[in-house]
Enzyme design. Sequence first.
Site, PDB file in Angstrom:
ATOM      1  N   GLY A 156       2.647  -6.042   5.329  1.00 29.11           N
ATOM      2  CA  GLY A 156       3.884  -6.490   4.698  1.00 29.11           C
ATOM      3  C   GLY A 156       4.880  -5.722   5.310  1.00 29.11           C
ATOM      4  O   GLY A 156       5.024  -5.562   6.342  1.00 29.11           O
ATOM      5  N   ARG A 157       6.186  -5.956   4.466  1.00 33.20           N
ATOM      6  CA  ARG A 157       7.352  -5.195   4.801  1.00 33.20           C
ATOM      7  C   ARG A 157       7.009  -3.636   5.477  1.00 33.20           C
ATOM      8  O   ARG A 157       7.565  -3.173   6.265  1.00 33.20           O
ATOM      9  CB  ARG A 157       8.377  -4.952   3.704  1.00 33.20           C
ATOM     10  CG  ARG A 157       8.758  -6.404   3.217  1.00 33.20           C
ATOM     11  CD  ARG A 157       9.835  -6.082   1.922  1.00 33.20           C
ATOM     12  NE  ARG A 157      10.420  -7.194   1.599  1.00 33.20           N
ATOM     13  CZ  ARG A 157      10.065  -7.840   0.627  1.00 33.20           C
ATOM     14  NH1 ARG A 157       8.763  -7.529   0.200  1.00 33.20           N
ATOM     15  NH2 ARG A 157      10.605  -9.082   0.053  1.00 33.20           N
ATOM     16  N   ARG A 234      -1.421   2.873  -2.840  1.00 31.45           N
ATOM     17  CA  ARG A 234      -1.787   3.363  -4.113  1.00 31.45           C
ATOM     18  C   ARG A 234      -3.038   4.154  -4.137  1.00 31.45           C
ATOM     19  O   ARG A 234      -4.009   3.904  -3.421  1.00 31.45           O
ATOM     20  CB  ARG A 234      -2.012   2.175  -5.147  1.00 31.45           C
ATOM     21  CG  ARG A 234      -0.772   1.460  -5.850  1.00 31.45           C
ATOM     22  CD  ARG A 234      -0.042   2.148  -6.697  1.00 31.45           C
ATOM     23  NE  ARG A 234       1.063   1.799  -7.374  1.00 31.45           N
ATOM     24  CZ  ARG A 234       2.365   1.711  -6.657  1.00 31.45           C
ATOM     25  NH1 ARG A 234       2.421   2.594  -5.649  1.00 31.45           N
ATOM     26  NH2 ARG A 234       3.295   1.172  -7.164  1.00 31.45           N
ATOM     27  N   GLU A 263      -2.671   9.960 -11.087  1.00 28.25           N
ATOM     28  CA  GLU A 263      -1.508  10.768 -10.864  1.00 28.25           C
ATOM     29  C   GLU A 263      -0.970  11.262 -12.036  1.00 28.25           C
ATOM     30  O   GLU A 263      -0.983  10.457 -13.078  1.00 28.25           O
ATOM     31  CB  GLU A 263      -0.306   9.822 -10.188  1.00 28.25           C
ATOM     32  CG  GLU A 263      -0.792   9.455  -8.703  1.00 28.25           C
ATOM     33  CD  GLU A 263       0.299   8.384  -8.233  1.00 28.25           C
ATOM     34  OE1 GLU A 263       1.180   8.221  -8.912  1.00 28.25           O
ATOM     35  OE2 GLU A 263      -0.023   8.238  -6.882  1.00 28.25           O
ATOM     36  N   HIS A 282       3.433  11.319  -4.606  1.00 31.71           N
ATOM     37  CA  HIS A 282       3.855   9.997  -4.788  1.00 31.71           C
ATOM     38  C   HIS A 282       5.459  10.065  -4.465  1.00 31.71           C
ATOM     39  O   HIS A 282       6.548   9.685  -5.310  1.00 31.71           O
ATOM     40  CB  HIS A 282       3.643   9.285  -6.130  1.00 31.71           C
ATOM     41  CG  HIS A 282       3.874   7.760  -5.952  1.00 31.71           C
ATOM     42  ND1 HIS A 282       2.902   7.249  -6.827  1.00 31.71           N
ATOM     43  CD2 HIS A 282       4.530   7.147  -5.282  1.00 31.71           C
ATOM     44  CE1 HIS A 282       3.098   5.959  -6.624  1.00 31.71           C
ATOM     45  NE2 HIS A 282       4.155   5.811  -5.670  1.00 31.71           N
TER      46      HIS A 282
HETATM   47  C1  DGY Z   1       6.648   1.672  -5.928  1.00 31.93           C
HETATM   48  O1  DGY Z   1       7.811   1.197  -5.941  1.00 31.93           O
HETATM   49  O2  DGY Z   1       5.482   0.970  -6.120  1.00 31.93           O
HETATM   50  C2  DGY Z   1       6.613   2.766  -5.112  1.00 31.93           C
HETATM   51  O3  DGY Z   1       5.132   3.483  -5.021  1.00 31.93           O
HETATM   52  C3  DGY Z   1       7.397   3.870  -5.503  1.00 31.93           C
HETATM   53  O4  DGY Z   1       7.365   4.979  -4.622  1.00 31.93           O
END
Ligand code: DGY
Length: 321
Positions: A156-157, A234, A263, A282
């Site tokens: 993706g991006r 994730r 987390e 994160h």
């Molecule tokens: C998100 O925006 O999903 C990112 O994991 C934040 O860092």
Amino acid sequence: MSKIFITRLIPDFGLNLVRESFPSLDIWFDELPPSREQLIERARGVDGLLCLLTDKIDDKVMDAIGPQLKVISSMSVGVDHIDIAAATARGIPVGNTPGVLTDATADQAFALMLSAARRIVEGERFLKAGKWVTWQPNMLLGADFSGSTLGIVGFGRIGQAIAKRAQGFDMRVLYHSPNAKSAYGAQPVDLDTLLRESDFVSINVPLTSQTKHLVNAEFLAKMKPNAVLVNTARGGVLDQNALYNALKSNKIFAAALDVTDPEPLPLDCPLLELENCIIVPHLGSASKKTRDMMSLLAAQNLIAGLNGERLTNCVNSEVYK
Ligand code: DGY
């Protein structure tokens, strides 16, 4: 007047925009997120909810908030903390913040990849422990970038922005992502080919029921023994026990994790004992400009939803059909 609950203090960029239209909004000011009970208590009866990735918004929470809820806007691109099907069933649009964190997250993936490959964190620990006695030909040798192969799982991006950066490092880039078009010279391959040929593997898929523990013992066993794994997606995409075993037995060279499950990561997690595993809290989107822009997009989505307009970034656009 619409009632709004914002589950944490967000940057002024977004907050001021919401305040201009809705001065009486309610904010959770604590450093820690509201517990489930606290969230329900404060959000009950609101028309708009602006939440973070630390807030689990499921069916029961939506029920407790009530049928007047018009919009859920998350200051995140990932929405695995929200039950999207439950929101869609209620006709509630869910907003997220894609695009504005692409570069910051791709930078972070590269920073982690470089740090793990060149043993930066381990080197600093070594020095601070007084172990650096002289320059040595074989001291803390790492992996080369130039001429190596990078495999990106999820194109993706963010995956594409990582491929763009890899061009500057003279890396060959492979990717695995059903239906994604090639960009920046990256070559589409099946997952087994990617794992067999890559010296660096970057995880860039969202967490869904299909990607939960995608990186498991079998996945890791297919990687090269010199390979470095980087996860900026994730924590739940990765089976941490399997990673521990692979790193401990040197089945792969190193790993660098921006995200973990859970987390925060408990301090007794065995991964923290390993020299060949870097873990940071994160931080993928943690730059000032990026967080400002995320708060702005989240505010715009919230306001649009409250005004009955289409959200600029809506993850369940079916609600408009
Ligand atoms: C998100 O925006 O999903 C990112 O994991 C934040 O860092």
